[in-house]
Scaffold this active site. Structure first.
Site, PDB file in Angstrom:
ATOM      1  N   LYS A  13      51.167   9.145   3.722  1.00  0.00           N
ATOM      2  CA  LYS A  13      52.387   8.851   2.942  1.00  0.00           C
ATOM      3  C   LYS A  13      52.803   7.394   3.145  1.00  0.00           C
ATOM      4  CE  LYS A  13      54.826  12.037   5.096  1.00  0.00           C
ATOM      5  NZ  LYS A  13      53.785  12.549   6.015  1.00  0.00           N
ATOM      6  N   ARG A  88      62.173  17.469   3.751  1.00  0.00           N
ATOM      7  CA  ARG A  88      61.208  18.179   4.603  1.00  0.00           C
ATOM      8  C   ARG A  88      61.571  19.633   4.796  1.00  0.00           C
ATOM      9  NH1 ARG A  88      59.172  13.585   7.582  1.00  0.00           N
ATOM     10  NH2 ARG A  88      57.720  14.200   9.179  1.00  0.00           N
ATOM     11  N   ARG A 127      45.727   6.521  15.110  1.00  0.00           N
ATOM     12  CA  ARG A 127      46.628   5.605  14.384  1.00  0.00           C
ATOM     13  C   ARG A 127      47.194   4.512  15.283  1.00  0.00           C
ATOM     14  NH1 ARG A 127      51.530   7.910  11.040  1.00  0.00           N
ATOM     15  NH2 ARG A 127      51.991   8.885  13.031  1.00  0.00           N
ATOM     16  N   ARG A 162      52.287   5.424  18.370  1.00  0.00           N
ATOM     17  CA  ARG A 162      53.579   6.120  18.319  1.00  0.00           C
ATOM     18  C   ARG A 162      53.692   7.180  19.408  1.00  0.00           C
ATOM     19  NH1 ARG A 162      54.891   7.723  12.133  1.00  0.00           N
ATOM     20  NH2 ARG A 162      55.372   9.715  13.127  1.00  0.00           N
ATOM     21  N   ARG A 173      53.841  19.208  15.203  1.00  0.00           N
ATOM     22  CA  ARG A 173      54.244  18.641  13.905  1.00  0.00           C
ATOM     23  C   ARG A 173      53.506  19.336  12.759  1.00  0.00           C
ATOM     24  NH1 ARG A 173      52.738  12.748  15.200  1.00  0.00           N
ATOM     25  NH2 ARG A 173      53.125  12.301  13.008  1.00  0.00           N
TER      26      ARG A 173
HETATM   27  P1  AP5 Z   1      50.020   7.288   7.683  1.00  0.00           P
HETATM   28  O1  AP5 Z   1      50.069   6.580   6.379  1.00  0.00           O
HETATM   29  O2  AP5 Z   1      50.709   6.681   8.842  1.00  0.00           O
HETATM   30  O3  AP5 Z   1      50.458   8.819   7.463  1.00  0.00           O
HETATM   31  P2  AP5 Z   1      51.897   9.465   7.215  1.00  0.00           P
HETATM   32  O4  AP5 Z   1      51.721  10.516   6.204  1.00  0.00           O
HETATM   33  O5  AP5 Z   1      52.915   8.410   6.958  1.00  0.00           O
HETATM   34  O6  AP5 Z   1      52.097  10.154   8.640  1.00  0.00           O
HETATM   35  P3  AP5 Z   1      53.366  10.256   9.591  1.00  0.00           P
HETATM   36  O7  AP5 Z   1      52.872  10.605  10.959  1.00  0.00           O
HETATM   37  O8  AP5 Z   1      54.218   9.022   9.477  1.00  0.00           O
HETATM   38  O9  AP5 Z   1      54.091  11.435   8.995  1.00  0.00           O
HETATM   39  P4  AP5 Z   1      55.112  12.306   9.688  1.00  0.00           P
HETATM   40  O10 AP5 Z   1      55.627  13.027   8.549  1.00  0.00           O
HETATM   41  O11 AP5 Z   1      54.602  13.138  10.792  1.00  0.00           O
HETATM   42  O12 AP5 Z   1      56.078  11.248  10.449  1.00  0.00           O
HETATM   43  P5  AP5 Z   1      57.499  10.638  10.072  1.00  0.00           P
HETATM   44  O13 AP5 Z   1      57.544   9.275  10.589  1.00  0.00           O
HETATM   45  O14 AP5 Z   1      57.825  10.908   8.676  1.00  0.00           O
HETATM   46  O15 AP5 Z   1      48.470   7.510   8.047  1.00  0.00           O
HETATM   47  C1  AP5 Z   1      48.101   8.136   9.250  1.00  0.00           C
HETATM   48  C2  AP5 Z   1      46.811   7.505   9.810  1.00  0.00           C
HETATM   49  O16 AP5 Z   1      45.715   7.800   8.949  1.00  0.00           O
HETATM   50  C3  AP5 Z   1      46.830   5.972   9.930  1.00  0.00           C
HETATM   51  O17 AP5 Z   1      46.141   5.617  11.076  1.00  0.00           O
HETATM   52  C4  AP5 Z   1      46.128   5.490   8.658  1.00  0.00           C
HETATM   53  O18 AP5 Z   1      45.498   4.232   8.856  1.00  0.00           O
HETATM   54  C5  AP5 Z   1      45.100   6.608   8.461  1.00  0.00           C
HETATM   55  N1  AP5 Z   1      44.784   6.860   7.050  1.00  0.00           N
HETATM   56  C6  AP5 Z   1      45.635   6.846   5.984  1.00  0.00           C
HETATM   57  N2  AP5 Z   1      44.983   7.171   4.852  1.00  0.00           N
HETATM   58  C7  AP5 Z   1      43.690   7.405   5.201  1.00  0.00           C
HETATM   59  C8  AP5 Z   1      42.523   7.785   4.485  1.00  0.00           C
HETATM   60  N3  AP5 Z   1      42.551   7.981   3.160  1.00  0.00           N
HETATM   61  N4  AP5 Z   1      41.369   7.955   5.183  1.00  0.00           N
HETATM   62  C9  AP5 Z   1      41.323   7.748   6.532  1.00  0.00           C
HETATM   63  N5  AP5 Z   1      42.388   7.387   7.265  1.00  0.00           N
HETATM   64  C10 AP5 Z   1      43.561   7.219   6.609  1.00  0.00           C
HETATM   65  O19 AP5 Z   1      58.442  11.572  10.987  1.00  0.00           O
HETATM   66  C11 AP5 Z   1      58.418  11.489  12.375  1.00  0.00           C
HETATM   67  C12 AP5 Z   1      59.471  12.418  12.963  1.00  0.00           C
HETATM   68  O20 AP5 Z   1      60.792  12.012  12.517  1.00  0.00           O
HETATM   69  C13 AP5 Z   1      59.373  13.892  12.534  1.00  0.00           C
HETATM   70  O21 AP5 Z   1      58.471  14.612  13.361  1.00  0.00           O
HETATM   71  C14 AP5 Z   1      60.825  14.358  12.715  1.00  0.00           C
HETATM   72  O22 AP5 Z   1      61.139  14.605  14.081  1.00  0.00           O
HETATM   73  C15 AP5 Z   1      61.625  13.131  12.252  1.00  0.00           C
HETATM   74  N6  AP5 Z   1      61.911  13.184  10.803  1.00  0.00           N
HETATM   75  C16 AP5 Z   1      61.505  12.277   9.866  1.00  0.00           C
HETATM   76  N7  AP5 Z   1      61.932  12.651   8.651  1.00  0.00           N
HETATM   77  C17 AP5 Z   1      62.624  13.797   8.812  1.00  0.00           C
HETATM   78  C18 AP5 Z   1      63.275  14.692   7.910  1.00  0.00           C
HETATM   79  N8  AP5 Z   1      63.314  14.453   6.579  1.00  0.00           N
HETATM   80  N9  AP5 Z   1      63.863  15.804   8.421  1.00  0.00           N
HETATM   81  C19 AP5 Z   1      63.839  16.059   9.755  1.00  0.00           C
HETATM   82  N10 AP5 Z   1      63.224  15.265  10.654  1.00  0.00           N
HETATM   83  C20 AP5 Z   1      62.612  14.139  10.194  1.00  0.00           C
HETATM   84 MG    MG Z   2      54.685   7.765   7.973  1.00  0.00          MG
END
Ligand code: AP5
Ligand code: MG
Ligand code: ZN
Length: 215
Positions: A13, A88, A127, A162, A173
């Site tokens: 994402k 989410r 990552r 992270r 997660r």
């Molecule tokens: P990346 O682009 O970083 O993936 P992402 O989908 O952004 O993953 P996140 O870990 O950020 O998602 P998340 O939902 O767990 O975390 P968030 O920060 O939102 O890519 C991942 C890796 O893959 C990278 O190394 C990249 O280089 C590689 N990659 C990408 N595309 C690729 C491809 N095509 N092929 C190969 N490799 C590839 O949330 C974190 C925490 O915050 C949550 O756990 C929760 O506690 C809290 N939180 C955030 N939002 C909310 C909400 N709305 N409600 C409640 N809690 C929330």
């Molecule tokens: Mg992200």
């Protein structure tokens, strides 16, 4: 253009949102990034959010909705926005509809970046993220390495791993995603807004597929 990006942890994402921001000139709103910035600043909201994030659990809906509502009221979003990591849960999705409905600015597309759990684990354990929050570019030690190890290509800052990218927290997660967030796929499908994209393969190829859908 108002877009919701759906997909499991590590589905790409953030990676795609950064590219889409450049292409369409609309800001990325990542609730995860907002919480990580608050954690770094040590604000009361950050201290509260960290408790949940470290366990891989969701921050409570009322906290998240408050943060997003405040962000969505800002004028830079007139051309549109990309929500990354929000909504989410079903209550969050309903709250978003209410907020946007009130502004007569409904969501146009919910793009699902679809990646199997097994692949997600590999992506998250490898990552690396740029420490400069104005940049925040993501890399992967194998799939998308920086030119110079540990250094961001885009801005030269240090890369870090992270806190929630440990194997045990990733597992939690993934569970949370499958139980609480995956039902949103159905929610947006019923509204006719779901655009599913196969999220395995080269990053640029996935980007092209999304651009084709968005036009
Ligand atoms: P990346 O682009 O970083 O993936 P992402 O989908 O952004 O993953 P996140 O870990 O950020 O998602 P998340 O939902 O767990 O975390 P968030 O920060 O939102 O890519 C991942 C890796 O893959 C990278 O190394 C990249 O280089 C590689 N990659 C990408 N595309 C690729 C491809 N095509 N092929 C190969 N490799 C590839 O949330 C974190 C925490 O915050 C949550 O756990 C929760 O506690 C809290 N939180 C955030 N939002 C909310 C909400 N709305 N409600 C409640 N809690 C929330
Ligand atoms: Mg992200
Ligand atoms: Zn950087």
């Amino acid at each position: 253009m108002r877009i919701v990006l759906l997909g499991g942890p590590g589905s790409g994402k953030g990676t795609q949102a950064k590219k889409l921001t450049v292409k369409y000139g609309i800001p990325q709103i990542s609730t995860g990034d907002i919480f990580r910035a608050a954690v770094k600043e040590g604000t009361p909201m950050g201290i509260k959010a960290k408790e949940y994030m470290d366990k891989g659990e969701l921050v409570p809906d009322d906290v998240v909705v408050g943060v997003v509502e405040e962000r969505l009221a800002k004028p830079d979003l007139d051309p549109g926005f990309m929500l990354d990591g929000f909504p989410r849960t079903l209550p969050q999705a309903e709250a978003l509809d209410k907020i946007m409905g009130g502004m007569q600015k409904p969501i146009d597309h919910a793009v699902l970046v679809d990646v199997p759990d097994k692949e997600l684990m590999k992506r998250l354990t490898g990552r690396r993220t740029c420490r400069n929050s104005d940049c925040g570019k993501m890399y992967h030690v194998m799939f998308n390495p920086p030119k110079k190890e540990g250094i961001c290509d885009a801005c030269g800052s240090e890369l870090y791993q992270r806190d929630d990218d440990s194997e045990a927290t990733i597992r939690e997660r993934l569970n949370v995603y499958n139980e609480q967030t995956a039902p949103l796929i159905d929610y947006y499908e019923k509204k006719g807004l779901l655009r599913k994209v196969e999220g395995v393969g080269p990053i640029d190829g996935i980007f092209e597929k999304i651009v084709k859908i968005l036009g």
